[in-house]
Structures are given as C-alpha cells and as structure tokens.
Design a protein around this motif. Structure first.
Motif, PDB file in Angstrom:
ATOM      1  N   ARG A  38     -39.031 -25.227  16.381  1.00 42.42           N
ATOM      2  CA  ARG A  38     -38.573 -24.293  15.356  1.00 42.42           C
ATOM      3  C   ARG A  38     -37.621 -25.014  14.402  1.00 42.42           C
ATOM      4  O   ARG A  38     -36.988 -26.003  14.756  1.00 42.42           O
ATOM      5  CB  ARG A  38     -37.886 -23.071  15.963  1.00 42.42           C
ATOM      6  N   THR A  90     -33.791 -16.922  14.646  1.00 46.40           N
ATOM      7  CA  THR A  90     -34.498 -16.865  13.371  1.00 46.40           C
ATOM      8  C   THR A  90     -34.838 -18.263  12.879  1.00 46.40           C
ATOM      9  O   THR A  90     -33.967 -19.130  12.777  1.00 46.40           O
ATOM     10  CB  THR A  90     -33.634 -16.149  12.311  1.00 46.40           C
ATOM     11  N   VAL A  92     -38.599 -20.804  11.342  1.00 43.76           N
ATOM     12  CA  VAL A  92     -40.042 -20.990  11.299  1.00 43.76           C
ATOM     13  C   VAL A  92     -40.438 -21.705  12.587  1.00 43.76           C
ATOM     14  O   VAL A  92     -39.857 -22.743  12.932  1.00 43.76           O
ATOM     15  CB  VAL A  92     -40.491 -21.809  10.078  1.00 43.76           C
ATOM     16  N   THR A 116     -45.017 -20.243  11.622  1.00 47.44           N
ATOM     17  CA  THR A 116     -44.964 -18.787  11.498  1.00 47.44           C
ATOM     18  C   THR A 116     -43.496 -18.364  11.522  1.00 47.44           C
ATOM     19  O   THR A 116     -42.711 -18.856  12.318  1.00 47.44           O
ATOM     20  CB  THR A 116     -45.776 -18.096  12.610  1.00 47.44           C
ATOM     21  N   GLN A 117     -43.141 -17.459  10.634  1.00 48.86           N
ATOM     22  CA  GLN A 117     -41.746 -17.050  10.483  1.00 48.86           C
ATOM     23  C   GLN A 117     -41.374 -16.023  11.542  1.00 48.86           C
ATOM     24  O   GLN A 117     -42.095 -15.031  11.738  1.00 48.86           O
ATOM     25  CB  GLN A 117     -41.514 -16.462   9.094  1.00 48.86           C
ATOM     26  N   THR A 119     -38.032 -13.674  12.305  1.00 49.10           N
ATOM     27  CA  THR A 119     -36.748 -13.215  11.792  1.00 49.10           C
ATOM     28  C   THR A 119     -36.203 -12.160  12.730  1.00 49.10           C
ATOM     29  O   THR A 119     -36.875 -11.166  13.017  1.00 49.10           O
ATOM     30  CB  THR A 119     -36.885 -12.637  10.380  1.00 49.10           C
TER      31      THR A 119
END
Length: 122
Positions: A38, A90, A92, A116-117, A119
């Motif tokens: 990430r 949080t 990507v 993929t994000q 949040t």
C-alpha cells in the motif's frame, strides 16, 4: 505477459471491513509469491502482507491481528481481508506476484496490479 487485476476497494467507516481480490492471468506456469502493498499520499510503498505457494504468510506489524491474506492457487487469485479498519489504513493498495512463466526455467518475473483505493473515514 501477465496481468494482475485488483478489486474490492472503496470507502468504509473506521471499524469496518473490506475484502480485496487480485486475479492474475496470462502466461503463467506457477506463481511463487503473492503480496499486497500500500502507498499513502506522501509516503513510500510498504508491504502489507504476503503469501507463498505453500501458504506461509507474513504481515506488517501495523496490520497483524486485523488483516488476513489467502490465495486460491487454482484461480491464481489472492485475497486480503481487512477488518477493524483505521483511518491510517487509507492508501492505494497494490498486489504483486512473482511468476514463473516457463516450466523449463526457474526465472521469476514480478508483476504489479494497477492499484485500488481504500479510504477509511473516522
């Protein structure tokens, strides 16, 4: 070539859960290791979790006890189950795979998904 496609990201409240999937396709003889990384804004990409073909896993200290990683070797797919999410999760999220493309060669190639994000709101 090999393509990795991630899915499952989105917006979730703190304490919630998400499940990410990453499917590999293409010129694959075997997948040695699959992993999730990430990258948060302004930070370096970091390893979240990894799993080898035998099912051995490793996790970043920050996610131990909250995230699990699994893979379906028949589907060339890796999953990341994320529970008890925190705002600091949080980022990507990217999957990668170390792939052998040729049964007559031990050479491995590393491939990355597009990200993929995820949040997490407080």
């Amino acid at each position: 070539q090999v393509r990795l496609v991630e899915s499952g990201g989105g917006l979730v409240q703190a304490g919630g859960s998400l499940r990410l999937s990453c499917a590999a396709s293409g010129s694959i003889f075997s997948i040695i290791t699959m992993a999730w990384y990430r990258q948060a804004p302004g930070k370096q990409r970091e390893l979240v979790a990894g799993i080898n073909s035998g099912g051995t896993t490793n996790f970043a200290d920050s996610v131990k006890g909250r995230f699990t990683i699994s893979r379906d070797n028949d589907k060339n797919t890796v999953y990341l189950q994320m529970n008890s999410l925190k705002p600091e999760d949080t980022a990507v999220y990217y999957c990668n795979a170390d792939v052998r493309r040729d049964p007559f060669s031990s050479t491995q190639f590393r491939y990355w998904g597009q990200g993929t994000q995820v949040t997490v709101s407080s």
